[in-house]
Write an enzyme that holds these catalytic residues in place. Sequence first.
Site, PDB file in Angstrom:
ATOM      1  CE1 TYR A 145      -3.716   2.481   0.414  1.00 16.02           C
ATOM      2  CE2 TYR A 145      -2.457   3.359   2.252  1.00 16.02           C
ATOM      3  CZ  TYR A 145      -3.499   3.469   1.358  1.00 16.02           C
ATOM      4  OH  TYR A 145      -4.316   4.574   1.396  1.00 16.02           O
ATOM      5  CG  ASP A 240       5.950   3.995   0.730  1.00 18.85           C
ATOM      6  OD1 ASP A 240       6.203   4.751   1.704  1.00 18.85           O
ATOM      7  OD2 ASP A 240       4.786   3.743   0.338  1.00 18.85           O
ATOM      8  CE  LYS A 268       1.794   5.138   7.907  1.00 12.67           C
ATOM      9  NZ  LYS A 268       0.417   5.102   8.310  1.00 12.67           N
TER      10      LYS A 268
HETATM   11  N1  PMP Z   1       2.926   4.378   2.101  1.00 16.11           N
HETATM   12  C1  PMP Z   1       2.881   3.499   3.117  1.00 16.11           C
HETATM   13  C2  PMP Z   1       3.923   2.440   3.203  1.00 16.11           C
HETATM   14  C3  PMP Z   1       1.886   3.611   4.082  1.00 16.11           C
HETATM   15  O1  PMP Z   1       1.841   2.730   5.087  1.00 16.11           O
HETATM   16  C4  PMP Z   1       0.922   4.642   3.965  1.00 16.11           C
HETATM   17  C5  PMP Z   1      -0.200   4.826   4.977  1.00 16.11           C
HETATM   18  N2  PMP Z   1      -0.460   3.807   5.825  1.00 16.11           N
HETATM   19  C6  PMP Z   1       1.011   5.521   2.883  1.00 16.11           C
HETATM   20  C7  PMP Z   1       2.030   5.367   1.976  1.00 16.11           C
HETATM   21  C8  PMP Z   1       0.021   6.637   2.715  1.00 16.11           C
HETATM   22  O2  PMP Z   1       0.211   7.608   3.687  1.00 16.11           O
HETATM   23  P1  PMP Z   1      -0.988   8.598   4.094  1.00 16.11           P
HETATM   24  O3  PMP Z   1      -2.015   7.771   4.774  1.00 16.11           O
HETATM   25  O4  PMP Z   1      -0.320   9.602   4.985  1.00 16.11           O
HETATM   26  O5  PMP Z   1      -1.488   9.223   2.841  1.00 16.11           O
END
Ligand code: PMP
Length: 436
Positions: A145, A240, A268
């Site tokens: 994700y 990521d 985060k």
């Molecule tokens: N990349 C990863 C690996 C994530 O875990 C998340 C959110 N859980 C995102 C991108 C997206 O981040 P956001 O919810 O701040 O848009």
Amino acid sequence: MTATPRSDALFERSRRRFPGGVNSPVRAFGAVGGTPRFVARADGAHVFDADGHRYLDLVGSWGPMLLGHRHPAVERALAEALREGTSFGAPTARELELADRVVDRYPAVDRLRFTSSGTEATMSALRVARGATGRQQVLKFAGGYHGHADGLLVAAGSGAVTTGVPSSAGVPEAVAALTLVAPYGDAVALGRVFEQHGDDIAAVIVEPVAGNMGVVEPSAAFLRALRELTAAHGALLVVDEVMTGFRLARGGAIERYGLDADLVCWGKVLGGGLPVGAYGGRAAAMDHVSPLGRVYQAGTLSGNPLAMAAGAATLDAIDATPDLYGALERSGARLADGLRRAADAAGVPVVVNQVGSMLTVFFASAPVTDLASASRSDTAAFARWFHALLEHGVWWPPSQFEAAFLSVALDDDLVDVVLQAAAAAFGEVARAGAPD
Ligand code: PMP
């Protein structure tokens, strides 16, 4: 069952106001059933619901709260920033202060750009990769994700390499078709995708430790293949680190596993609980971003001064805490070991995957190494365990396919409290019937 009249009433009203009663889907308890408890406040390792119940927090706002809630240094920095105004839409020194702290932890990064979410970071990084290479395709892994941008809401069919099929209504097929999907952790399958599509792939985007199918740590061979294949075919490697950054080590998974990325995405922990994302990399790639280059990306609240202050204070407090990553490593392992023992004692088969302060209890009997093996988990058993934990005062992520997050506020004594609750919860799962 504990009575939660205030949460119940709030959810009733929220369902009229928000789709499914929430502003982000997993909060709705859809995967586990029941009514979500509304949070009134949080402090240290605890969250308190609207009915006054206290829980040990293993969600940590889905990752940001590495220091626990209301860390005094973060609160102080926010109070100070608040006195200067909340948003200007102009450059500030605070952006530099946080950026310098990122680059200090990620020495291979020359330049970065702040966004307001992880979604914006990954979406923009892929635009840069396409702009820099002139290619259209991107490759992601099944169960990965990376936020909710159109081209990333794509999952694989049956573990095979497939051209993307949208996993959300509203994603145009033409957009999804530009996303290739390969099974996570499989270097051989990745090699085959590159043999077939290598000249068209602008970027591979990867969670360096998967968290969004539950925690899965990939092999060194897979991580090596990512670098070698992207480099050999002129594609960019986008790591990521939204979940893993500043969590799995000071310099995230990149430091922990000695990775080399062309572009990195963060979120985060970087914002210390305020909305922040960022993407960055070598100058050669980042200089494609406007206004210097032709890849457009912008944000009214990007580099928001409160968010920058919370982020900088968080990273400083991490550095000021002696052996923070060692302590998180030890409490992660202690929790994982205790959970395995408790499940074993109750006769409930589980697989506990843990990397540092990220952990998933899969209700499965065979190793979980990718989306296919994660999907064989007994989600009904998980749901029972989740609700029993909640009854025993533990706030666990409400889905089998998520990571639990430890914070430094969760000390050994509190880990033991989680383990006692978990043991009781495994007992309830065992009584309800052994999982498949
Ligand atoms: N990349 C990863 C690996 C994530 O875990 C998340 C959110 N859980 C995102 C991108 C997206 O981040 P956001 O919810 O701040 O848009």
